[in-house]
Design a protein around this motif. Structure first.
Motif, PDB file in Angstrom:
ATOM      1  N   HIS A 188       0.835  -1.198   0.000  1.00 15.75           N
ATOM      2  CA  HIS A 188       0.000   0.000   0.000  1.00 15.75           C
ATOM      3  C   HIS A 188       0.874   1.255   0.000  1.00 15.75           C
ATOM      4  CE1 HIS A 188      -3.764  -2.120   0.630  1.00 15.75           C
ATOM      5  NE2 HIS A 188      -3.183  -2.843   1.573  1.00 15.75           N
TER       6      HIS A 188
ATOM      7  N   ARG B 172      -7.546   2.733  -0.239  1.00 19.25           N
ATOM      8  CA  ARG B 172      -8.129   3.076  -1.534  1.00 19.25           C
ATOM      9  C   ARG B 172      -7.107   3.665  -2.510  1.00 19.25           C
ATOM     10  NH1 ARG B 172     -13.545   2.517  -1.314  1.00 19.25           N
ATOM     11  NH2 ARG B 172     -14.539   2.547   0.746  1.00 19.25           N
ATOM     12  N   GLN B 173      -5.890   3.861  -2.067  1.00 17.81           N
ATOM     13  CA  GLN B 173      -4.859   4.371  -2.957  1.00 17.81           C
ATOM     14  C   GLN B 173      -4.269   3.223  -3.770  1.00 17.81           C
ATOM     15  OE1 GLN B 173      -2.122   7.318  -1.363  1.00 17.81           O
ATOM     16  NE2 GLN B 173      -3.425   7.561   0.462  1.00 17.81           N
TER      17      GLN B 173
END
Length: 211
Positions: free
Chosen positions: A123, A134-135
């Motif tokens: 992430h 959500r990245q």
């Protein structure tokens, strides 16, 4: 009656563990890009998907409760080349995770303890306005040299390249980078704590050897 039921459950479970493992030549094994002779994945697995992009060599054993995946979710077209390559003569401990999105290459005769986590994706958190989950993640290939040993609960992060016959201590978090042949890596974050020089031998020396 409860004893009889317990005996039946244990018997069925033992039968399932013997019969339901994935073996070379089985219908489940034929889903893989390659699944070598003498190779097996113990029952029950945790999560397996992306088999057409996973190659496993000969006489390799993968323990129960393993997660072995290629791609984000099942059913994706991941291109013409395998994303996971596990060599021959390997043992991957129970409960371990091998999670690939771009490339994980595990050489021959690599052994791991249980609950090892190997991934080529992480992430990111650069955008402070978007939840981290959500990245869009970042990918970097992982390579583990033949003959290496990875201890229980170790984590191999994206961008790690282990040389031949490396040792990763239990619970070590190995950061991105290239580690030479015969390195011993330990700690959080992982650092090279011992290495082998063909002329000078082990540095620092092994316990019980002359300095």
């Amino acid at each position: 009656m409860s004893r009889l039921l317990s005996w039946i459950v244990r018997g069925v479970w033992s039968w399932a563990r013997r019969r339901a493992q994935i073996r070379a030549g089985s219908r489940a094994a034929r889903k893989f890009a390659a699944f070598g002779t003498g190779t097996s994945i113990a029952f029950p697995p945790a999560t397996i998907f992306g088999e057409p992009w996973i190659e496993i060599g000969e006489h390799t054993l993968l323990g129960a409760d393993i997660t072995l995946t290629a791609g984000m979710v099942p059913g994706l077209d991941l291109g013409p080349e395998p994303l996971v390559r596990i060599g021959s003569g390997c043992t991957i401990g129970r409960g371990s995770h091998v999670v690939a999105h771009t490339s994980i290459d595990i050489g021959d005769d690599v052994f791991t303890g249980p609950y090892v986590y190997i991934t080529d994706q992480n992430h990111v958190y650069t955008d402070t306005e978007v939840p981290v989950g959500r990245q869009w993640p970042s990918d970097e290939p992982v390579a583990i040299g033949r003959g290496s040993w990875i201890g229980t609960n170790a984590v191999i992060l994206p961008g790690v390249r282990l040389g031949r016959n490396c040792v990763v201590a239990a619970s070590t978090v190995v950061r991105p980078g290239t580690y030479p042949d015969h390195s011993v890596i330990a700690g959080i974050p992982g650092k090279v704590v011992r290495r082998y020089d063909p002329e000078a031998g082990w540095d620092p020396p092994m316990r019980g050897t002359a300095v």
